[in-house]
Design a protein around this motif. Structure first.
Motif, PDB file in Angstrom:
ATOM      1  N   ALA A 108      11.088  -8.716 -10.573  1.00 54.59           N
ATOM      2  CA  ALA A 108      10.926  -9.395  -9.312  1.00 54.59           C
ATOM      3  C   ALA A 108       9.855  -8.860  -8.507  1.00 54.59           C
ATOM      4  O   ALA A 108       9.126  -9.527  -7.913  1.00 54.59           O
ATOM      5  CB  ALA A 108      12.444  -9.347  -8.601  1.00 54.59           C
ATOM      6  N   TRP A 109       9.637  -7.669  -8.711  1.00 61.35           N
ATOM      7  CA  TRP A 109       8.451  -6.801  -8.027  1.00 61.35           C
ATOM      8  C   TRP A 109       7.320  -7.278  -8.571  1.00 61.35           C
ATOM      9  O   TRP A 109       6.135  -7.564  -7.576  1.00 61.35           O
ATOM     10  CB  TRP A 109       8.654  -5.370  -7.991  1.00 61.35           C
ATOM     11  CG  TRP A 109       9.467  -4.845  -6.820  1.00 61.35           C
ATOM     12  CD1 TRP A 109      10.685  -4.257  -7.070  1.00 61.35           C
ATOM     13  CD2 TRP A 109       9.193  -4.821  -5.677  1.00 61.35           C
ATOM     14  NE1 TRP A 109      11.303  -3.896  -6.035  1.00 61.35           N
ATOM     15  CE2 TRP A 109      10.329  -4.138  -5.131  1.00 61.35           C
ATOM     16  CE3 TRP A 109       8.410  -5.370  -4.795  1.00 61.35           C
ATOM     17  CZ2 TRP A 109      10.480  -4.222  -3.434  1.00 61.35           C
ATOM     18  CZ3 TRP A 109       8.583  -5.172  -3.192  1.00 61.35           C
ATOM     19  CH2 TRP A 109       9.425  -4.726  -2.556  1.00 61.35           C
ATOM     20  N   ALA A 110       7.169  -7.382 -10.115  1.00 56.84           N
ATOM     21  CA  ALA A 110       5.902  -7.554 -10.542  1.00 56.84           C
ATOM     22  C   ALA A 110       5.457  -9.405 -10.123  1.00 56.84           C
ATOM     23  O   ALA A 110       4.438  -9.434  -9.713  1.00 56.84           O
ATOM     24  CB  ALA A 110       5.962  -7.558 -12.088  1.00 56.84           C
ATOM     25  N   ARG A 172      10.197   5.030  -2.805  1.00 62.92           N
ATOM     26  CA  ARG A 172       9.846   4.444  -3.998  1.00 62.92           C
ATOM     27  C   ARG A 172       9.802   2.802  -3.822  1.00 62.92           C
ATOM     28  O   ARG A 172       9.173   1.870  -4.655  1.00 62.92           O
ATOM     29  CB  ARG A 172      10.908   4.641  -4.998  1.00 62.92           C
ATOM     30  CG  ARG A 172      10.398   6.048  -5.505  1.00 62.92           C
ATOM     31  CD  ARG A 172      11.092   6.308  -6.969  1.00 62.92           C
ATOM     32  NE  ARG A 172      10.700   7.939  -7.227  1.00 62.92           N
ATOM     33  CZ  ARG A 172       9.554   8.111  -7.866  1.00 62.92           C
ATOM     34  NH1 ARG A 172       8.760   7.009  -8.359  1.00 62.92           N
ATOM     35  NH2 ARG A 172       9.460   9.109  -8.274  1.00 62.92           N
ATOM     36  N   THR A 173      10.472   2.280  -2.980  1.00 61.55           N
ATOM     37  CA  THR A 173      10.709   0.886  -2.656  1.00 61.55           C
ATOM     38  C   THR A 173       9.547   0.207  -2.240  1.00 61.55           C
ATOM     39  O   THR A 173       9.034  -0.804  -2.489  1.00 61.55           O
ATOM     40  CB  THR A 173      11.881   0.520  -1.654  1.00 61.55           C
ATOM     41  OG1 THR A 173      13.120   0.654  -2.365  1.00 61.55           O
ATOM     42  CG2 THR A 173      11.977  -1.134  -1.334  1.00 61.55           C
ATOM     43  N   VAL A 174       8.879   1.028  -1.219  1.00 63.94           N
ATOM     44  CA  VAL A 174       7.489   0.651  -0.935  1.00 63.94           C
ATOM     45  C   VAL A 174       6.404   0.583  -1.669  1.00 63.94           C
ATOM     46  O   VAL A 174       5.487   0.035  -1.936  1.00 63.94           O
ATOM     47  CB  VAL A 174       7.306   1.384   0.508  1.00 63.94           C
ATOM     48  CG1 VAL A 174       5.875   1.162   1.309  1.00 63.94           C
ATOM     49  CG2 VAL A 174       8.461   1.110   1.487  1.00 63.94           C
ATOM     50  N   ASP A 175       6.538   1.901  -2.379  1.00 67.01           N
ATOM     51  CA  ASP A 175       5.284   2.371  -2.974  1.00 67.01           C
ATOM     52  C   ASP A 175       5.392   2.608  -4.404  1.00 67.01           C
ATOM     53  O   ASP A 175       4.448   2.759  -5.344  1.00 67.01           O
ATOM     54  CB  ASP A 175       4.654   3.751  -2.514  1.00 67.01           C
ATOM     55  CG  ASP A 175       3.177   4.080  -2.866  1.00 67.01           C
ATOM     56  OD1 ASP A 175       2.457   3.135  -2.963  1.00 67.01           O
ATOM     57  OD2 ASP A 175       2.842   5.104  -3.316  1.00 67.01           O
ATOM     58  N   SER A 182       1.900  -0.471  -7.261  1.00 68.11           N
ATOM     59  CA  SER A 182       2.481  -0.364  -5.981  1.00 68.11           C
ATOM     60  C   SER A 182       2.548  -1.608  -5.095  1.00 68.11           C
ATOM     61  O   SER A 182       1.373  -2.173  -5.009  1.00 68.11           O
ATOM     62  CB  SER A 182       1.861   0.743  -5.227  1.00 68.11           C
ATOM     63  OG  SER A 182       2.056   0.781  -3.735  1.00 68.11           O
ATOM     64  N   PRO A 183       3.624  -1.974  -4.809  1.00 71.38           N
ATOM     65  CA  PRO A 183       3.769  -3.164  -3.632  1.00 71.38           C
ATOM     66  C   PRO A 183       3.044  -2.765  -2.464  1.00 71.38           C
ATOM     67  O   PRO A 183       2.444  -3.893  -1.899  1.00 71.38           O
ATOM     68  CB  PRO A 183       5.371  -3.218  -3.588  1.00 71.38           C
ATOM     69  CG  PRO A 183       5.999  -2.771  -4.654  1.00 71.38           C
ATOM     70  CD  PRO A 183       5.152  -1.453  -5.095  1.00 71.38           C
ATOM     71  N   TYR A 184       2.956  -1.794  -1.998  1.00 75.22           N
ATOM     72  CA  TYR A 184       2.412  -1.416  -0.700  1.00 75.22           C
ATOM     73  C   TYR A 184       0.747  -1.477  -0.870  1.00 75.22           C
ATOM     74  O   TYR A 184      -0.068  -2.086  -0.075  1.00 75.22           O
ATOM     75  CB  TYR A 184       2.688  -0.091  -0.061  1.00 75.22           C
ATOM     76  CG  TYR A 184       1.877   0.245   1.046  1.00 75.22           C
ATOM     77  CD1 TYR A 184       2.383  -0.432   2.358  1.00 75.22           C
ATOM     78  CD2 TYR A 184       0.744   1.323   1.140  1.00 75.22           C
ATOM     79  CE1 TYR A 184       1.606  -0.067   3.587  1.00 75.22           C
ATOM     80  CE2 TYR A 184       0.188   1.378   2.371  1.00 75.22           C
ATOM     81  CZ  TYR A 184       0.649   0.733   3.532  1.00 75.22           C
ATOM     82  OH  TYR A 184      -0.195   1.031   4.635  1.00 75.22           O
ATOM     83  N   ARG A 185       0.421  -0.781  -2.067  1.00 75.17           N
ATOM     84  CA  ARG A 185      -1.168  -1.157  -2.281  1.00 75.17           C
ATOM     85  C   ARG A 185      -1.616  -2.429  -2.371  1.00 75.17           C
ATOM     86  O   ARG A 185      -2.597  -2.889  -2.193  1.00 75.17           O
ATOM     87  CB  ARG A 185      -1.522  -0.133  -3.546  1.00 75.17           C
ATOM     88  CG  ARG A 185      -1.095   1.166  -3.118  1.00 75.17           C
ATOM     89  CD  ARG A 185      -1.518   2.123  -4.361  1.00 75.17           C
ATOM     90  NE  ARG A 185      -3.125   2.232  -4.634  1.00 75.17           N
ATOM     91  CZ  ARG A 185      -3.376   2.906  -5.646  1.00 75.17           C
ATOM     92  NH1 ARG A 185      -2.719   3.612  -6.582  1.00 75.17           N
ATOM     93  NH2 ARG A 185      -4.858   2.825  -5.722  1.00 75.17           N
TER      94      ARG A 185
END
Length: 542
Positions: A108-110, A172-175, A182-185
């Motif tokens: 889901a993050w990807a 770890r959720t954020v980065d 990284s989602p944040y990046r």
């Protein structure tokens, strides 16, 4: 040909639409009523009505040239408000509800990173809120604020180290692992592109305040250098080793520990009311609503905030309705940290309650940094030992340098986050861990740990990239304004019943009627500067 009657009708419809949206936003944020359907229908109808009224106004031939400059600005403000605050895309941003366990779904993050935009942003916000509210330390469920509060009060270094480790699921959720995926990046790359195209909130604040973006960055750096000179460098000169991240809150929490027994949870609310009544800003008379205790059915509130529950307006008899300022937060343990946040949010609420302008301008100022500064006008009093002597006479005395270090440690850390965002948006390919390690080790004396993304514990970083700068800028503006108000009226910590009326007339009442630049120049007699803040931080050396 004058279109004054039509313009008045548009403005009245605009006020009804903003009020309806305010009520809907608060209902969604509080979960009350559980079924917001009628409020949603009412908001939709009010929004449609103001759009129809605006279209009728636009169809009036030859009226535009007859409008005054103020009327033209009022129309521009209403058009902007209709587009940004009304409709499906507008209104208060409520953290989406995502189960914490779903936030561990790598696929889901990807997909969110690949899609980007609002999909990525909402997933980051939702997962931040879910994980921040469900941390665990030694078998106990804790929220992010509870973890930080215990880092300031637990005397056992090993226990503090474990508590700090309890924050790892959040960062770890954020980065992620801090790498390219990284989602944040991914969020920062998108945000940096918008900034480069002229949508930088730093530039917007600079324009509104009448300063430059370079000056704003210099304020953040100056704040950090002042902390290094007052606190970090003397500690190093004494031979003290760098502070481990988990000990930062303990070092900063000495005043909190000294006052904690005098600040149980219920005392916070009574004390906050007493302090503001002593300034002529009675929260009850201003109809301030507090929704600040967690309960089943209420959406998560990972970051405390204050909003309009309804807009201030002039009644038919000429008196003013203060609107319905609403504070949303999650206070559970009491203590100086929660009191400071409550006083800050009440600063926003008394600002709302003092707005005295036409409906088109009844909004926050054109600078978010000034808005944050106004939240600090009273809350910075908590740094002064005189505050405890007056309002907590039963509490043990806390030395001035200790009290100042406790309060301005937050300001220094906010400046570090502001500088982090500025630097990452200037170089979005840089690893946040490396930038954060450089800033915190150089200025704050914190031991380097580039392997950890511990910077990623502030919800504003994912909620609105660039917003952290508002706290750093706001601290400088607040100190500058406080010095000017004190020069005009004297100190107010012991109480000053005329304080609120004086500040309201010169600062609070304008909304969007006047620019932040003009409001500040009239009070300060010049452009804002950071010197007052740097003097306050210097006092922390003791």
């Amino acid at each position: 040909m004058s279109d004054a009657p039509l313009l008045a009708a548009v403005e009245a419809a605009y006020l009804r639409a903003r009020d309806a949206r305010d009520r809907l936003d608060v209902a969604r944020a509080t979960g009350e009523p559980p079924d917001a359907g009628p409020l949603e229908a009412g908001a939709a109808a009010a929004e449609a009505a103001v759009r129809v009224a605006m279209a009728e106004l636009d169809a009036t031939p030859g009226a535009e040239d007859a409008r005054s400059a103020e009327d033209r600005r009022a129309l521009a403000a209403m058009r902007a408000g209709i587009e940004s605050a009304l409709g499906e895309a507008g209104g208060l941003s409520v953290t989406p509800s995502i189960p914490a366990e779903a936030c561990a779904d790598g696929a889901a993050w990807a997909a969110a990173i690949e899609t980007g935009g609002d999909v990525l942003h909402r997933r980051l916000e939702g997962c931040y809120g879910a994980v921040a509210g469900a941390l665990r330390a030694e078998g106990e469920a804790l929220t992010r604020p509870q973890v930080l509060a215990r880092l300031a009060t637990d005397p056992d270094p090993a226990a503090r180290r474990r508590l700090f480790g309890a924050l790892e699921p959040l960062w770890r959720t954020v980065d992620g692992d801090g790498g390219e995926r990284s989602p944040y990046r991914a969020l920062v790359r998108e945000s940096a592109s918008r900034w480069a195209e002229g949508q930088s909130p730093i530039e917007a604040n600079a324009r509104a305040l009448g300063v430059t973006a370079a000056e704003i960055e210099a304020w953040a750096v100056g704040t950090l250098e002042a902390w290094r000179e007052a606190v970090a460098a003397p500690a190093a000169a004494r031979g003290e080793p760098p502070i481990q991240p988990w000990d930062w809150w303990w070092r900063a929490g000495e005043a909190d520990r000294g006052l904690r027994a005098s600040l149980p949870l219920d005392r916070l609310f009574a004390l906050n009311r007493e302090v503001h009544r002593g300034l002529g800003a009675d929260p009850d008379e201003l109809a301030i609503r507090l929704d600040v205790t967690p309960r089943p059915g209420r959406p998560p509130v990972p970051v405390a905030f204050t909003t309009f529950g309804a807009r201030p307006y002039r009644r038919a008899d000429g008196s003013w309705d203060p609107g319905r300022p609403t504070i949303l937060a999650s206070y559970t343990d009491g203590g100086l940290g929660e009191l400071t946040e409550l006083v800050h949010e009440t600063g926003h609420a008394i600002h709302i309650g003092a707005i005295r302008t036409r409906p088109a301008f009844a909004d926050w100022p054109d600078s978010d940094a000034l808005t944050e500064a106004l939240g600090e006008l009273v809350s910075l009093d908590l740094a002064e030992p005189a505050f405890a002597r007056r309002w907590l006479p039963e509490a043990p005395a806390v030395p001035e340098a200790v009290s100042l270090r406790c309060r301005y440690a937050d300001v220094a850390l906010d400046a570090a986050w502001a500088l982090l965002e500025i630097r990452l948006h200037g170089d979005p390919e840089r690893r946040p861990n490396d930038a954060w390690t450089e800033i915190t080790s150089r200025y704050l004396g914190i031991a380097p740990h580039p392997e950890w993304s511990w910077w990623a514990i502030r919800g504003q970083l994912v909620g609105e990239p660039g917003y952290m700068a508002n706290y750093a800028i706001g601290a400088a503006l607040a100190a500058d304004l406080r010095a000017a108000i004190r020069a005009a009226r004297g100190d107010w910590i012991d109480g000053d019943p005329g304080w609120y009326a004086w500040v309201s007339e010169r600062v609070y009442r304008f909304g969007l009627e006047r620019s932040a630049r003009d409001v500040l120049r009239d009070v300060l007699g010049r452009a804002p500067a950071a010197e007052a803040l740097l003097r306050d931080i210097a006092r922390a050396r003791g």
